[in-house]
Design an enzyme around this catalytic site. Structure first.
Site, PDB file in Angstrom:
ATOM      1  NE  ARG A  91      43.350  38.399  40.220  1.00  0.00           N
ATOM      2  CZ  ARG A  91      44.491  39.089  40.321  1.00  0.00           C
ATOM      3  NH1 ARG A  91      45.512  38.802  39.547  1.00  0.00           N
ATOM      4  NH2 ARG A  91      44.593  40.062  41.196  1.00  0.00           N
ATOM      5  CB  ALA A  92      43.753  35.603  45.753  1.00  0.00           C
ATOM      6  CG  ASP A  93      39.475  38.362  43.661  1.00  0.00           C
ATOM      7  OD1 ASP A  93      39.835  37.544  42.791  1.00  0.00           O
ATOM      8  OD2 ASP A  93      39.483  39.587  43.491  1.00  0.00           O
ATOM      9  CG  ASP A  94      37.950  34.821  40.610  1.00  0.00           C
ATOM     10  OD1 ASP A  94      37.031  35.531  41.040  1.00  0.00           O
ATOM     11  OD2 ASP A  94      38.619  35.086  39.610  1.00  0.00           O
TER      12      ASP A  94
END
Ligand code: 6R9
Length: 710
Positions: free
Chosen positions: A575-578
């Protein structure tokens, strides 16, 4: 409305089909070569020629795909209308597509087949019965228990439904819903276990133009109430209870309590229809007269024919809640015509199920998730396929359950999740190899990146090296598979890559400031043009949908990061936030996890970043070992060295915590938000500080994680 921009030029960066044009007959699957990229091995697998003689596809070769793909991107209107004409439309459409993906030019919208009227339940059932296929099996239900020891007699549930029987039952349910006052456009909540009656209830809603909201029957009363209230459900279809493994799940108590909560918030649920799954009074259900009726009693009195409600193509079909990383869940809204065409077309091409050859499909996903919507209910039925609906869990009564089922029904196509594959892999090969599995043709994966280790096990041990693996990337919001290999000649498969876009999907990689990137590179995965099953809105909050997915003009932002290699293959890196930035290097946590899982002792790993004085961030890794493997300082060292060797020194884990269990949602996604907080907070952290944990399958796991913090 904004004008459609000129069609984009055909461009699949870097892809050269010549490279994949050979296949060897020497081995069941040939290995074409390796390519090192950031240290991750990329091996290309090709099924043998004999495979394709036995399992021919609608497309003969990857070249055919390329021709059709080009057409689908250059002229989506011609492409999709040609396909849509194979379905029944009561009124033909006038305009194939209009859309706006540009917030600065007005509201985001996607509209397919405007002016057309159809009904998805008609296309899924009546159409096949009318074509003389009424006696074909639509559903076999495989119960939780091999022997029905805990069921004292009927709710009258059938173990199988032909297409005709399915149509009749759907019509009865539809008539009952109508008698409860459910009308076109009304919302109906569904809280049912994985029995055939769940997809039938979805179809009954669709038949009368009602909008279904399926809530996974494992959610708490609060989570259920939130969803029922948010969607404004008028009625609920429920169930007395079910056994999952050896555990009794008393479902109706949850529904009763959720309705109470809705009442307290001023939202009145007028009716429930209650399926008796367990019979007798195993679940101790007390119906409220005037509000609740038993399914078997109500349907016994209902007519088995029910006129179809023809609805406009953009009529809402369902709302399905997907957990945002923060805030309240988003009610993703899908509509009828476009979703129908894409669920059907992806199923047809990605799985290549041939009902006329007695192919049998099994998707282990629950209808509470999008995978169950598109590949239990709609995709298979729209194609007239036969499938098994599995009520239980892959580990009960033992870890050979899936392979037992494969042999029992002659399952040809299996679609499951990496988390299930890894958990079965750690139990050892003998539970698989003791079954023949000779019916298997295609193996599918969905839900998260499949690490190469698990991919190879799935391919070699489960599929005996014969079957192509279709690693399907998509989302609740895309409605249908968006990036996946097709099981066709010449399409090389790389373990861990979902490979190339499905017809009509135009993926791009964007920089952090929204600029399109060319060639082999890494970036934010976005989609450039609409596809028929694009989400239309977040129910009740169109603004949130625009902010969440359309923050860069002209693109649908997926929220995932991806890498594109020199063949144009896509690799989801998390994920982009990962993303964790360690000493200035962008690291996809999924890549580190895959590297850890390469080690023969490792079953599964989850990696998060925690703040570090020097490096900005460093890596904290939770590692689950395979059965029979013991943690040791030596193993810890081996893992650190192994990641360093595979990905580079900057990716070496700083901390490794042995974690017999990981915090997962019920659909098997690791909740990294919780892992991040535990990693950063350590033993001092309170469970209350972890935010919403209601979607966890097993909340006890958290205490264990905190206690074992290193
Ligand atoms: C179908 C489904 C969507 C998110 C998606 C991505 C992850 C799903 C994947 C995959 C890598 C795959 N994801 N399939 N990542 N490879 N084959 O799972 O929908 O529950 O909405 O989740 O799941 O991160 O953005 P949903």
């Amino acid at each position: 409305h904004a004008m459609r921009p000129p069609p984009p030029l055909f461009h699949l960066p870097g892809f050269s089909s010549a490279r994949h044009a050979h296949s060897s007959t020497a081995r069941a699957a040939s290995v074409e070569g390796t390519e090192a990229s950031r240290g991750v091995e990329e091996v290309v697998f090709h099924p043998a020629d004999e495979y394709f003689q036995q399992v021919p596809h609608h497309y003969d070769h990857v070249e055919d795909y390329l021709v059709h793909y080009e057409k689908s991107i250059k002229d989506p209107e011609a492409f999709w209308s040609e396909i849509a004409r194979n379905f029944h439309w009561e009124t033909p459409w006038e305009e194939t597509l209009s859309y706006n993906f540009n917030r600065s030019a007005g509201p985001i919208h996607v509209r397919f087949f405007h002016g057309g009227e159809t009904n998805i339940a008609y296309n899924a059932l009546d159409r096949h019965v009318a074509a003389g296929l009424g006696d074909r099996i639509a559903f076999y239900t495989e119960r939780n228990d091999l022997e029905p020891i805990r069921e004292s007699g009927p709710g009258g549930l059938k173990d199988q439904y032909t297409y005709r029987e399915a149509l009749e039952e759907v019509s009865r349910i539809a008539n009952v819903l109508k008698s409860m006052g459910v009308k076109r456009g009304d919302k109906v909540g569904l809280f049912l276990p994985m029995v055939a009656e769940l997809p039938l209830a979805m179809l009954a809603c669709a038949r009368i133009g009602a909008v279904h909201t399926v809530v996974f029957a494992g959610f708490s009363k609060e989570a259920l109430a939130d969803r029922l209230c948010d969607a404004g459900c008028k009625a609920v279809i429920a169930c007395d209870g079910v056994f999952r493994g050896s555990k009794l799940i008393p479902l109706f108590h949850t529904v009763d309590a959720a309705i109470q909560l809705c009442n307290e918030r001023g939202h009145i649920i007028e009716h429930t229809l209650v399926l008796k799954r367990l019979g007798g009074d195993v679940a101790g259900v007390h119906l409220t007269p005037g509000r609740d009726v038993w399914w078997h009693e109500a349907t016994a009195k209902a007519s088995s024919s029910c006129p179809v409600e023809w609805v406009p193509s953009e009529h809402p079909l369902f709302i399905l809640y997907t957990s945002g990383s923060t805030g309240k869940p988003k009610g993703v809204l899908h509509t009828t015509g476009g979703y129908m065409i894409q669920a059907a077309t992806t199923f047809r091409h990605v799985f290549n199920v041939r009902p006329e050859k007695n192919d049998i499909f099994l998707c282990t996903a629950d209808c509470g998730w999008i995978t169950g919507h598109s590949y239990v209910t709609y995709g298979p039925l729209l194609n007239g396929a036969s499938q098994v609906v599995f009520e239980g869990v892959p580990s009960y009564p033992d870890v050979g359950r899936l392979w037992h089922m494969v042999d029992k029904y002659g399952i040809t196509h299996l679609y499951t999740a990496p988390t299930a594959i890894r958990s079965l892999m750690r139990e050892g090969d003998e539970h698989v190899t003791k079954y023949a599995r000779s019916s298997l043709k295609v193996l599918g994966s969905v839900g998260e990146p499949i690490n190469p280790e698990a991919w190879k096990w799935y391919h070699e041990v489960v599929g005996g090296g014969r079957c192509p693996i279709v690693d399907t990337w998509w989302q609740t919001e895309t409605g249908a598979i968006a990036i996946a290999p097709l099981p066709i000649k010449g399409w090389g498969q790389k373990p861990g890559s979902a490979s190339l876009p499905f017809l009509g999907i135009e993926p791009v990689l964007l920089s952090q400031d929204g600029k399109e990137l060319e060639g082999p590179t890494e970036g934010l995965l976005a989609i450039k043009s609409p596809w028929p099953s694009t989400l239309r809105s977040i129910y009740g909050d169109h603004e949130r949908m625009e902010q969440t997915y359309f923050s860069f003009d002209g693109y649908y932002l997926t929220g995932d990061n991806a890498r594109r290699d020199s063949d144009g293959y896509y690799w989801i890196t998390g994920r982009a936030d990962d993303v964790v930035i360690v000493s200035g290097h962008n690291l996809g946590t999924a890549e580190v996890e895959a590297a850890l899982a390469q080690h023969p002792s490792v079953a599964e790993a989850a990696v998060v970043g925690i703040p570090h004085d020097v490096k900005g961030n460093c890596l904290y890794c939770y590692v689950t070992l395979k059965a029979g493997q013991a943690p040791s300082p030596d193993l810890e060292k081996q893992l650190k060295v192994s990641v360093r060797n595979q990905l580079g020194a900057f990716a070496a884990p700083d901390f490794i915590q042995w974690a017999p269990n990981l915090p997962k949602t019920r659909s098997g996604k690791v909740m990294r938000r919780i892992l991040r907080k535990v990693a950063a907070g350590g033993k001092a952290i309170n469970v209350e500080d972890l935010g919403d944990t209601s979607t966890l399958a097993d909340p006890e796991v958290i205490k264990e994680l905190i206690a074992n913090h290193v």
